[in-house]
Design an enzyme around this catalytic site. Structure first.
Site, PDB file in Angstrom:
ATOM      1  N   ARG A 153      38.660  41.784  39.614  1.00  0.00           N
ATOM      2  CA  ARG A 153      39.352  41.923  40.897  1.00  0.00           C
ATOM      3  C   ARG A 153      38.430  42.502  41.959  1.00  0.00           C
ATOM      4  O   ARG A 153      38.563  42.176  43.147  1.00  0.00           O
ATOM      5  CB  ARG A 153      40.610  42.783  40.749  1.00  0.00           C
ATOM      6  CG  ARG A 153      41.498  42.766  41.988  1.00  0.00           C
ATOM      7  CD  ARG A 153      42.818  43.473  41.739  1.00  0.00           C
ATOM      8  NE  ARG A 153      43.807  42.635  41.090  1.00  0.00           N
ATOM      9  CZ  ARG A 153      44.807  42.029  41.730  1.00  0.00           C
ATOM     10  NH1 ARG A 153      44.923  42.136  43.042  1.00  0.00           N
ATOM     11  NH2 ARG A 153      45.679  41.304  41.065  1.00  0.00           N
TER      12      ARG A 153
ATOM     13  N   GLU B 240      49.796  48.565  46.671  1.00  0.00           N
ATOM     14  CA  GLU B 240      48.353  48.789  46.665  1.00  0.00           C
ATOM     15  C   GLU B 240      47.641  48.511  47.994  1.00  0.00           C
ATOM     16  O   GLU B 240      46.700  49.230  48.341  1.00  0.00           O
ATOM     17  CB  GLU B 240      47.712  47.928  45.574  1.00  0.00           C
ATOM     18  CG  GLU B 240      48.088  48.361  44.177  1.00  0.00           C
ATOM     19  CD  GLU B 240      47.651  47.336  43.136  1.00  0.00           C
ATOM     20  OE1 GLU B 240      46.946  47.732  42.193  1.00  0.00           O
ATOM     21  OE2 GLU B 240      48.012  46.148  43.274  1.00  0.00           O
TER      22      GLU B 240
END
Length: 764
Positions: free
Chosen positions: A311, A717
């Protein structure tokens, strides 16, 4: 409708009155035993002898367990079975559990654990990225590489280039409620586990494996956590398994909680990175080619390091369209705590890399950093380019940052303030101010495709009250309230008629972790499906009774309307019950469109992107390096927000936590691998007084282009990375002391800022 209203958190009153019940608050059954680990004092070595007699005879001790005495699996890893519950022959970091004490009280267990004497043959530990590289100590053979075009050729042919390397530290989760679990043996040999976890199904799976039972024999329940931030996605496995194994051995309920020092010493942190970059660009700052090298400190076990590092690579572009880019990632094994999930899950590390690069280019060209960023943005949907694709081949069709950037720069007075700061800095010797803008483009979905699913269970009782259960967990982020608002909207009733009970593997099976900002997206849609099933049954029955069509039945404002006839929802529920209509349903949802090949680095790993932008102003003191955040202006894209009040709170908290990671939160290990910052006295998270004096937060007026729950967007997030603007503002302030680029490492503590000022001022 109940959605889009800023209703308070469902447990707000319980939180502020101290009556919210967490795992350690659950009344323990009579005879409950308490557990503590004996920990390794060395970073790497072999166990040559164990002397636990004094532990066994310590007051209150019921049992002492080692790896050899475990009945079944000695494994608490979430990935490749490389993380034993208790060290089996070797130890790999300071703080690794070596033996387990079971006693009649928490205090007696801790005292006894300190009495253990273990002999070790110590070996040289790998405590740095350089040491791991030299030893070729890693979790994948060679590096993982994602690329688009020919970055090296484009950089070599570019009119201008920059390059650099910087250190990016890890971060302690510092949830207010520490890790905790309790296991309660059942009459049929099964196990009821209470766990402070973001992933009850993983706890269920690991406990069942550890005590040799099928998953149906283990029930895991989680009502709430006092914070998680990713630190309770896999780190709770050890406590739950230890409690279950001890309960199986003794036949008594067993409970375990880490004290704060033990929690910080034992558990994993955010991955620390070293990021190197090289870029070519033209005189206007347009990127021609970019190369990144990511060195990730994964700690001693794999845990979730591969998807975290993936990621980071997937966010190495952030908001910028780059025709030629190469990202190379090394996942290195060291003798530190096993790094784990943390809010953003690698995305922040990847994003900091490109934002540092953009800052460096702007300094090199002497142009405004915000303008440089805008020039390199992805194209807006209305003016999409033929190749508006990411380095991994996903087309960007929902880019919002052109409008958001213009709006934020205008509302924050960025240009005028930047000019005023420049003038003010000219008159100052020791104090300088800085201002910076940074954007966020964050992908939403689990990159492990099968995790993008959720289930729900809904009951409507004959009095019109509604019971709701789903697979998401509540860790203070307001998920339960948002999902309750979804259910209330589907039935047209007020949210107070909805009761959400503890997340329970006995009610909703095979759940995914509440992570990847997926909680509302997945569980909201699953709940919608269940509610719509019940509502359709009710409508069909009521329509038949009134000789109408089901489509004529309207649920709103606590009532059910059928033509001219109106009744309360409570009455409608009772009529359906009397008519033998099923008022219970399950719901299921799986995210569409996602398809990802992590080995090739190609596909669509994300359903959509969430966007945000921040402008931060800071001041620094050259004499001490001390600094303050003076003002922050934020514009964030939550789509059509399910609950604006909760979402703004998440944005504020995410920004402060992100800024803390990059400024004050420093993890320090000594030469023996001991974590020295293992308590609030030595590890500095932002306090209330560290928040910006002026803190302006607004939601972008828009909705998701994809078909999410009420066209909302995830908000867990993405706001974390808005804190990058604080780090860039410190760089801007430091740059005012001289001519060279500050090249700040992170965290930019007072010491790091002081050193950077010396470098800039003295031309070092």
């Amino acid at each position: 409708m109940s959605v889009s209203k800023p209703l308070p958190h469902d447990a707000a009153e319980l939180h502020v009155t101290g009556t919210a019940r967490y795992v350690d608050d659950i009344p323990s059954p009579a005879g409950t035993l308490h557990l503590a680990f004996g920990l390794s004092p060395i970073a790497r070595g072999h166990i040559t002898g164990m002397h636990l007699g004094e532990v066994q005879h310590s007051p209150g001790v019921a049992a002492v367990m080692t790896a050899k005495g475990l009945p079944f699996s000695n494994d608490v890893s979430p990935s490749i079975h490389d993380e034993p519950l208790l060290a089996a022959g070797t130890v790999n970091y300071v703080g690794q559990p070596v033996f387990l004490v079971v006693a009649d009280s928490h205090r007696n267990a801790r005292i006894a654990a300190r009495k253990g004497k273990v002999d070790y043959k110590e070996e040289p530990a790998l405590l740095t990225l350089d040491a791991a590289l030299a030893a070729d100590s890693r979790f994948e053979e060679g590096p993982r590489i994602y690329q688009k075009g020919d970055a090296a050729a484009a950089i070599d042919a570019a009119p201008r280039t920059v390059e650099g390397t910087f250190e990016l530290g890890g971060q302690e989760h510092f949830y207010l409620e520490g890790q905790a679990a309790m296991a309660w043996p059942q009459e049929d040999g099964g196990m009821h586990v209470f766990s402070s976890t973001q992933h009850p199904t993983e706890i269920q799976h690991k406990v069942a494996d550890a005590i040799g039972l099928p998953m149906h024999a283990v029930r895991v329940e989680t009502r709430r956590m006092g914070g998680g931030f990713g630190g309770k996605e896999s780190q709770g496995n050890a406590l739950a398994v230890a409690c279950a194994v001890a309960a199986r051995l003794t036949g008594k309920p067993c409970k375990m909680r880490y004290d704060r020092d033990d929690d910080m010493v034992i558990t994993g942190k955010r991955h620390a990175f070293r990021i190197s970059y090289r870029a070519g660009f033209d005189d206007d700052g347009l990127l021609q080619g970019v190369e990144f090298l990511h060195l990730a400190d994964c700690g001693w076990a794999q845990d979730l390091s591969l998807p975290v590092a993936d990621r980071a690579m997937l966010h190495a572009d952030n908001a910028y369209l780059i025709a030629n880019i190469r990202i190379e990632s090394h996942r290195l094994r060291t003798n530190r705590q096993s790094a784990t999930a943390y809010r953003g899950f690698g995305g922040p590390q990847g994003m900091v890399g490109i934002e540092r690069l953009m800052d460096h280019i702007a300094h090199d060209l002497g142009i405004d950093p915000a303008e440089l960023r805008r020039r390199n943005y992805y194209a807006a949907p209305a003016e999409a380019k033929p190749d508006n694709t990411t380095p991994y081949g996903m087309e960007v069709t929902d880019f919002e940052l052109h409008g958001m950037t213009a709006d934020l720069l205008r509302s924050s007075g960025y240009a005028a303030r930047k000019a005023a700061i420049a003038e003010w800095n000219k008159t100052q010797t020791h104090l300088k101010r800085g201002i910076a803008f940074s954007p966020v483009k964050f992908g939403i979905s689990f990159t492990l495709t099968h995790l993008n699913q959720a289930g729900a269970l809904v009951h409507v009782y004959q009095d019109g009250s509604v019971h709701l259960n789903h697979g998401g967990t509540e860790m203070g982020q307001g998920l339960f309230q948002k999902v309750a608002q979804v259910a209330a909207s589907r039935f047209g009733i007020p949210p107070e008629k909805i009761k959400i009970t503890a997340t329970d593997t006995g009610k909703v099976p095979n759940t995914s972790a509440t992570a990847a900002s997926s909680g509302s997206d997945l569980n909201g849609m699953a709940v919608k499906a269940a509610c719509d099933t019940i509502r359709a049954r009710m409508a069909e029955h009521l329509a038949l009774q009134h000789q109408a069509r089901p489509g004529d039945v309207v649920f709103e404002n606590g009532q059910v309307r059928i033509g001219q006839d109106v009744m309360s929802f409570d009455k409608a529920a009772d009529l359906c019950y009397q008519g033998r209509v099923s008022l219970s349903a399950t719901g299921f949802y799986k995210t569409p469109k996602v398809k990802w090949d992590r080995i090739k680095g190609q596909g669509r790993p994300f359903y959509y992107f969430a966007y945000g932008a921040a402008v931060t102003e800071v001041a620094v003191d050259a004499l001490t390096g001390e600094n303050r955040i003076l003002r922050a202006d934020i514009l964030h894209d939550a789509g059509a927000s399910l609950n604006p009040g909760i979402d703004i709170g998440q944005i504020e908290g995410g920004y402060v936590q992100g800024a803390g990671w990059l400024t004050t939160e420093e993890l320090v290990w000594d030469d023996g691998g001991r974590l020295r910052t293992h308590a609030p006295s030595t590890y500095k998270i932002p306090a209330c007084s560290d928040r910006p004096d002026v803190f302006n937060v607004k939601l972008w007026d828009g909705q998701n282009r994809e078909d999410t729950i009420y066209r909302s967007k995830a908000v867990g997030e993405p706001p974390f990375m808005l804190g990058i603007s604080a780090w860039l503002a410190l760089s801007d302030a430091v740059a005012a002391f001289g001519d060279s680029y500050p090249a700040l490492n992170a965290p930019a503590t007072a010491e790091e800022v002081w050193r950077a000022i010396r470098r800039v001022r003295d031309g070092i």
